[in-house]
Write an enzyme that holds these catalytic residues in place. Structure first.
Site, PDB file in Angstrom:
ATOM      1  N   ARG A 152      19.530   4.969 -22.973  1.00 31.94           N
ATOM      2  CA  ARG A 152      18.627   4.044 -23.668  1.00 31.94           C
ATOM      3  C   ARG A 152      18.645   2.689 -22.970  1.00 31.94           C
ATOM      4  O   ARG A 152      17.633   2.021 -22.827  1.00 31.94           O
ATOM      5  CB  ARG A 152      19.013   3.900 -25.161  1.00 31.94           C
TER       6      ARG A 152
ATOM      7  N   TYR B 196      -8.536  -1.544 -28.982  1.00 33.78           N
ATOM      8  CA  TYR B 196      -8.129  -0.195 -29.356  1.00 33.78           C
ATOM      9  C   TYR B 196      -7.757  -0.178 -30.849  1.00 33.78           C
ATOM     10  O   TYR B 196      -7.013  -1.053 -31.317  1.00 33.78           O
ATOM     11  CB  TYR B 196      -6.951   0.238 -28.480  1.00 33.78           C
TER      12      TYR B 196
ATOM     13  N   ASP C 279      -3.832  -6.792 -22.248  1.00 33.74           N
ATOM     14  CA  ASP C 279      -3.772  -5.336 -22.193  1.00 33.74           C
ATOM     15  C   ASP C 279      -4.662  -4.907 -21.024  1.00 33.74           C
ATOM     16  O   ASP C 279      -5.882  -5.016 -21.089  1.00 33.74           O
ATOM     17  CB  ASP C 279      -4.246  -4.739 -23.518  1.00 33.74           C
TER      18      ASP C 279
ATOM     19  N   LYS D  60      -2.843   6.364 -19.776  1.00 33.20           N
ATOM     20  CA  LYS D  60      -4.223   6.336 -19.302  1.00 33.20           C
ATOM     21  C   LYS D  60      -4.264   6.341 -17.767  1.00 33.20           C
ATOM     22  O   LYS D  60      -3.734   7.239 -17.155  1.00 33.20           O
ATOM     23  CB  LYS D  60      -4.933   5.134 -19.936  1.00 33.20           C
TER      24      LYS D  60
HETATM   25  C1  PLP Z   1      -6.459  -0.301 -24.501  1.00 33.78           C
HETATM   26  C2  PLP Z   1      -5.337   0.470 -25.139  1.00 33.78           C
HETATM   27  N1  PLP Z   1      -4.161  -0.153 -25.374  1.00 33.78           N
HETATM   28  C3  PLP Z   1      -3.129   0.509 -25.950  1.00 33.78           C
HETATM   29  C4  PLP Z   1      -3.236   1.826 -26.355  1.00 33.78           C
HETATM   30  C5  PLP Z   1      -2.080   2.498 -27.029  1.00 33.78           C
HETATM   31  O1  PLP Z   1      -1.384   3.302 -26.147  1.00 33.78           O
HETATM   32  P1  PLP Z   1      -0.629   4.672 -26.565  1.00 33.78           P
HETATM   33  O2  PLP Z   1      -1.662   5.608 -27.081  1.00 33.78           O
HETATM   34  O3  PLP Z   1       0.009   5.099 -25.273  1.00 33.78           O
HETATM   35  O4  PLP Z   1       0.373   4.301 -27.606  1.00 33.78           O
HETATM   36  C6  PLP Z   1      -4.424   2.515 -26.105  1.00 33.78           C
HETATM   37  C7  PLP Z   1      -4.562   3.930 -26.504  1.00 33.78           C
HETATM   38  O5  PLP Z   1      -5.647   4.500 -26.480  1.00 33.78           O
HETATM   39  C8  PLP Z   1      -5.504   1.817 -25.493  1.00 33.78           C
HETATM   40  O6  PLP Z   1      -6.695   2.412 -25.266  1.00 33.78           O
END
Ligand code: PLP
Length: 380
Positions: A49, A102, A175, A200
């Site tokens: 961890r 998101y 992000d 992604k």
């Molecule tokens: C722009 C964006 N940020 C964060 C996330 C969250 O990531 P995760 O699904 O890996 O938890 C997503 C998920 O679709 C996303 O599209």
């Protein structure tokens, strides 16, 4: 290392292994490490961890690709976001969040963090004055943006918002999931922390869930590292290995994603069955100039409004064959979805609700003529 992006993607954090010369970092599938004497862990490894060599390789590579000081890999994008929020905020603080984001990120702020005393205000990230107006001086600790935003592909001017945030004593968090570090490096434009869902484009093959934080500054990076261990939402060794393998081709994949997306935008734009096409590469997109300034190219994500309304949007999604009807994005295969009923269902009734006639495409790297033919039959 001061090499080019693709060289860093293939080599940063990935020197051949010292003992055997293994060219690819091994999967250290171990929870713990033998110690030579009490209090003498070898090379600092005592428990996975806290640190694991496969995860370390990924983390070093992520830091290099985002031009940051400290990279950290998590169990998911949301785990990374949660760890960041609880490192830099405390109850009573306030954050400015995007008015398009998101759905799961919005849910984290609205349904989880707010209950623990973290207030939030949505603001249009393409409007620096709106972001400035949403800041509560002395209380706002973070300005949080996505750019391009999910799913409306809005564009935030990262350099301008860094100044807005810093003038108010807040951090700018970006992000960077939609762009990937190949297309955009927010830390070089003044952002403090980059967030990724490595699920992604970074992983790129729809075979692993993960998240990342990269900090521009060592002090903040070390605070995040402390919380990564203290909160425990770490990326496992096999997941880290898969993600690293995906990263090696990030540059070539992104170029093909962009090539294919440009062809598809040219086809959709002006099509009788399609309303407005949302893509920052279109000169008519309100964020085009800013995107051209801060991105290498415009990415593989496209959203569009179905000319026939919500039912038409749903039909298009259901009729697609090569475009797989699925949540998520950024993999080599093309995906289609209806954000209102799928990825952004949790934003229904909120300021982040998405239009009901919206269709979102994650354009993959297949033969583009096949993708165009599939869209032609799906549009009906
Ligand atoms: C722009 C964006 N940020 C964060 C996330 C969250 O990531 P995760 O699904 O890996 O938890 C997503 C998920 O679709 C996303 O599209």
């Amino acid at each position: 290392m001061t090499h080019g992006f693709e060289t860093l993607a293939i080599h940063a954090g990935q020197d051949p292994e010292a003992r055997t010369g293994a060219v690819i970092p091994p999967i250290y599938q171990t929870s713990t490490y033998a110690q030579d004497a009490v209090g003498s862990p070898r090379l600092g490894y005592e428990y996975s961890r806290s640190a694991n060599p496969t995860r370390d390789a990924l983390q070093e590579c992520l830091a290099a690709l985002e031009a940051g000081r400290v990279g950290l890999a998590f169990a998911s994008g949301l785990a990374a976001e949660d760890t960041l929020l609880r490192t830099v905020c405390k109850p009573g603080d306030h954050v400015v969040i995007p008015d398009d984001a998101y759905g799961g990120t919005y849910r984290l702020f609205a349904k989880v963090a707010e209950r623990w005393g973290l207030a939030y205000t949505p603001a249009r990230v393409s409007d620096a004055d709106a972001v400035r107006a949403a800041i509560r001086p002395g209380v706002t600790k973070v300005v949080w943006v996505e750019t391009p935003t999910n799913p409306l592909l809005g564009i935030a001017d990262i350099a301008t918002l860094a100044t807005v945030a810093h003038d108010a004593g807040a951090l700018l968090v970006v992000d960077n999931t939609f762009a990937s570090p190949y297309l955009q490096q927010p830390l070089t434009l003044g952002a403090d922390v980059v967030v990724h869902s490595t699920t992604k484009y970074v992983g790129g093959h729809s075979d692993v869930v993960g998240g990342a934080l990269v900090a521009a500054d060592t002090d903040l990076g070390e605070q995040l590292r402390y919380h990564q261990n203290a909160m425990g939402a770490v990326n496992g060794p096999f997941d880290a290995w898969l993600t690293l393998r995906g990263i090696k081709t990030l540059g070539v994949r992104m170029d093909r994603h962009c090539d294919n997306a440009e062809r598809i935008v040219a086809y959709l734009d002006g099509h009788a069955k399609v309303g407005r096409v949302l893509y920052p590469g279109l000169p008519s997109h309100p964020g085009h100039e800013v995107a051209a300034k801060q991105m290498r190219r415009f990415g593989g994500m496209i959203s569009f409004r179905a000319a026939g309304g919500e039912e038409h949007a749903v039909e298009i999604c259901n009729r697609a064959r090569l475009f797989v009807l699925a949540e998520s994005l950024g993999g080599v295969e093309s995906l289609i979805e209806h954000p209102g009923r799928m990825t952004h269902a949790s934003a229904a009734g909120s300021p982040l609700e998405v239009p009901s006639d919206l269709v979102r495409l994650s354009v993959g790297i297949e033969t583009v003529e096949d993708l165009l033919a599939d869209l032609e039959q799906a549009l009906g």
